[in-house]
Enzyme design. Structure first.
Site, PDB file in Angstrom:
ATOM      1  N   LYS A  67       5.133   5.820  -0.423  1.00 17.62           N
ATOM      2  CA  LYS A  67       3.995   6.439  -1.117  1.00 17.62           C
ATOM      3  C   LYS A  67       3.298   7.425  -0.198  1.00 17.62           C
ATOM      4  CE  LYS A  67       1.176   6.461  -4.694  1.00 17.62           C
ATOM      5  NZ  LYS A  67       1.300   7.950  -4.647  1.00 17.62           N
ATOM      6  N   LYS A  91      -1.304   2.895   6.602  1.00 16.61           N
ATOM      7  CA  LYS A  91      -2.418   2.852   5.654  1.00 16.61           C
ATOM      8  C   LYS A  91      -2.105   1.885   4.508  1.00 16.61           C
ATOM      9  CE  LYS A  91      -3.954   6.967   4.725  1.00 16.61           C
ATOM     10  NZ  LYS A  91      -4.151   8.281   4.065  1.00 16.61           N
ATOM     11  N   LYS A 103       5.447  11.219   3.021  1.00 15.00           N
ATOM     12  CA  LYS A 103       4.611  12.413   2.870  1.00 15.00           C
ATOM     13  C   LYS A 103       5.509  13.601   2.561  1.00 15.00           C
ATOM     14  CE  LYS A 103       0.161  13.310   3.332  1.00 15.00           C
ATOM     15  NZ  LYS A 103      -0.905  12.295   3.229  1.00 15.00           N
ATOM     16  N   THR A 187     -10.825   8.627  -2.748  1.00 15.20           N
ATOM     17  CA  THR A 187     -10.752   8.670  -1.279  1.00 15.20           C
ATOM     18  C   THR A 187     -12.156   8.703  -0.692  1.00 15.20           C
ATOM     19  OG1 THR A 187      -8.673   9.866  -1.509  1.00 15.20           O
ATOM     20  CG2 THR A 187      -9.634   9.795   0.686  1.00 15.20           C
ATOM     21  N   ASN A 218     -12.096  17.995  -2.031  1.00 16.16           N
ATOM     22  CA  ASN A 218     -12.275  16.856  -2.943  1.00 16.16           C
ATOM     23  C   ASN A 218     -12.807  15.618  -2.220  1.00 16.16           C
ATOM     24  OD1 ASN A 218     -10.795  14.211  -3.882  1.00 16.16           O
ATOM     25  ND2 ASN A 218     -11.189  15.410  -5.708  1.00 16.16           N
ATOM     26  N   SER A 349      -4.335   5.209  -6.291  1.00 14.37           N
ATOM     27  CA  SER A 349      -2.989   5.661  -6.677  1.00 14.37           C
ATOM     28  C   SER A 349      -2.126   4.459  -7.046  1.00 14.37           C
ATOM     29  CB  SER A 349      -2.313   6.405  -5.522  1.00 14.37           C
ATOM     30  OG  SER A 349      -2.637   7.767  -5.530  1.00 14.37           O
TER      31      SER A 349
HETATM   32  N1  GLU Z   1      -2.902  12.086   0.215  1.00 16.26           N
HETATM   33  C1  GLU Z   1      -3.671  10.878   0.166  1.00 16.26           C
HETATM   34  C2  GLU Z   1      -3.634  10.195   1.523  1.00 16.26           C
HETATM   35  O1  GLU Z   1      -3.381  10.808   2.522  1.00 16.26           O
HETATM   36  C3  GLU Z   1      -3.288   9.979  -1.002  1.00 16.26           C
HETATM   37  C4  GLU Z   1      -1.881   9.496  -1.002  1.00 16.26           C
HETATM   38  C5  GLU Z   1      -1.501   8.759  -2.265  1.00 16.26           C
HETATM   39  O2  GLU Z   1      -2.353   8.578  -3.115  1.00 16.26           O
HETATM   40  O3  GLU Z   1      -0.331   8.384  -2.376  1.00 16.26           O
HETATM   41  O4  GLU Z   1      -3.938   9.044   1.637  1.00 16.26           O
END
Ligand code: GLU
Length: 420
Positions: A67, A91, A103, A187, A218, A349
């Protein structure tokens, strides 16, 4: 300084010193599981075609499908994408989500493209990575300079390729296309919850904590809005072009309104006391809480000594380098690390993915209360580990995440199992 990925990996080494982990685990986490590079050929509005470099990295999937977001930025490169995927792995483990980390990125300045060009680029990304991603394999989401609409195009493209709508392939979608209530501000809200959950430990309160926030996208905007609503004074704000500082306080909602109208933060406050400064100056300005919510490598060995904030809440990914950490630690600055502070986004998410899979949608109250329920035990545990082991919060968060990943690796058997 070495590359971002090498820097990111140092965190793992630091954490491993405080936890008994089987060497197999560290071996498994040394390199990404797989990284795919592609060049995306995109038709421009004038009829020409341009190619854009793009990547997707799946770092580790021991704990579940991978993810992580997709970033559109001119400076994106494979090293950065790998570092970001590494951070996502930890994370997701810290937040106790059944996901590994990934990513994606495209090296592009989206401001130089028209909306139709961005749509074609986004669809080209899915075409290139269709076999790499998937609802049970790797689930992208928004990141820097990508948004709901882009996620909607990507989900639509994936659905067209596999022959049926597949909303669970991507999160952060528009509500009407299977998005989740509460994802947009998740977030920033998660960071706000973590701060409030640990407010006694961190010594913050709306009355006395003056906040400076770098990055008014955002994530930064929503966190600033929630802090302002709770009575915190936001005294500094910046976006990629300018920074404003006002010791009387800035209303982030009015500042966003100004930015929408004029395209810039400069001039957002009209009380005559507002000072305009550079982003670098803003980071070093007088405040009680500094929130970096832009890009990585903002607080470094160069400027860490000049940081005046006693507390940092990392809403960006990787804003503080390991060099800077050592300096901040010596100065007694507490850093609430990215992999905890900004985990609210990926947590909602996860909720979106669950809702897509079950076809049953939650209320905003359910999303927000579950977000709090998810973050609370993790924030508490990280603080406890910090106290018990006498380590900084970042190392504590890595120890916590590593423990979960290690248990998952060990569940497949390690040397100890096979030699007994
Ligand atoms: N881009 C966000 C992060 O760095 C969200 C990633 C997601 O929701 O999968 O945590």
């Amino acid at each position: 300084m070495s590359g971002l990925f090498a820097e990111a990996r140092k965190r793992l080494k630091a954490a491993a010193k405080h936890l008994e982990v089987d060497p197999d685990v560290l071996e498994k986490l040394k390199y990404p599981k797989e990284t795919l590079a592609a060049s995306l050929m995109v038709r421009m509005d004038d009829g020409s075609r341009r190619s854009f470099k793009a990547w997707r990295c799946r770092y580790d999937d021991t704990r579940g499908p991978t993810k992580g977001g997709i970033r559109y930025h001119p400076q994106v490169n494979i090293d950065e994408v790998m570092a970001l995927a590494f951070w996502m792995t930890f994370k997701c483990a810290v937040a106790n989500l059944p996901f590994g980390g990934a990513k994606g990125g495209v090296s592009v300045n989206p401001r130089q493209l028209s909306k139709a060009e961005i749509e074609r680029l986004s669809r080209a990304y899915v075409q290139a990575f269709a076999s790499f991603i998937g609802p049970d394999r790797d689930i992208p989401a928004p990141d820097v300079y990508t948004n709901q609409m882009i996620m909607g195009w990507m989900a639509n493209e994936y659905g067209a390729m596999v022959g049926h709508p597949t909303p669970a392939v991507i999160t952060g979608k528009p509500l009407v296309l299977g998005g989740s209530l509460g994802r947009e501000d998740a977030t920033g809200r998660g960071g706000y919850y973590v701060l409030r959950l640990l407010e006694k430990e961190l010594g913050v309160s709306p009355e006395k904590t003056r906040v400076v926030l770098q990055g008014f996208g955002n994530v930064g905007y929503h966190c600033a809005r929630l802090l302002h609503e709770a009575g915190f004074r936001i005294i500094g704000l910046s976006d990629s072009t300018s920074a404003i500082y006002d010791s009387d306080g800035i209303d982030p909602v009015a500042a966003m309104e100004h930015k929408r109208k004029t395209g810039a933060l400069a001039g957002a406050s009209t009380n005559g006391k507002t000072v305009e400064m550079s982003n670098a100056e803003l980071l070093e300005s007088e405040c009680d809480l500094l929130i970096p919510a832009a890009l990585e490598n903002q607080i470094t060995g160069e400027n860490a000594d000049n940081i005046k904030a006693p507390l940092i809440l990392e809403l960006a990914n990787g804003p503080t380098t390991p060099d800077a950490d050592a300096i901040l630690d010596r100065k007694g600055v507490t850093v609430v690390p990215d992999i905890l502070a900004n985990a609210g986004g990926v947590t909602v998410s996860y909720f979106e993915w669950v809702q897509n899979k079950s076809g049953y949608y939650w209320t905003l109250e359910e999303v927000q209360s579950r977000l709090r329920q998810f973050l609370e035990p993790e924030a508490t545990r990280v603080w406890q580990l910090k106290q018990d082991k006498g380590i900084d919060m970042r190392t504590a968060a890595y120890v916590h995440g590593l423990d979960r990943i290690a248990q998952a690796v060990a569940a497949h058997g390690t040397k100890a199992y096979f030699s007994s």
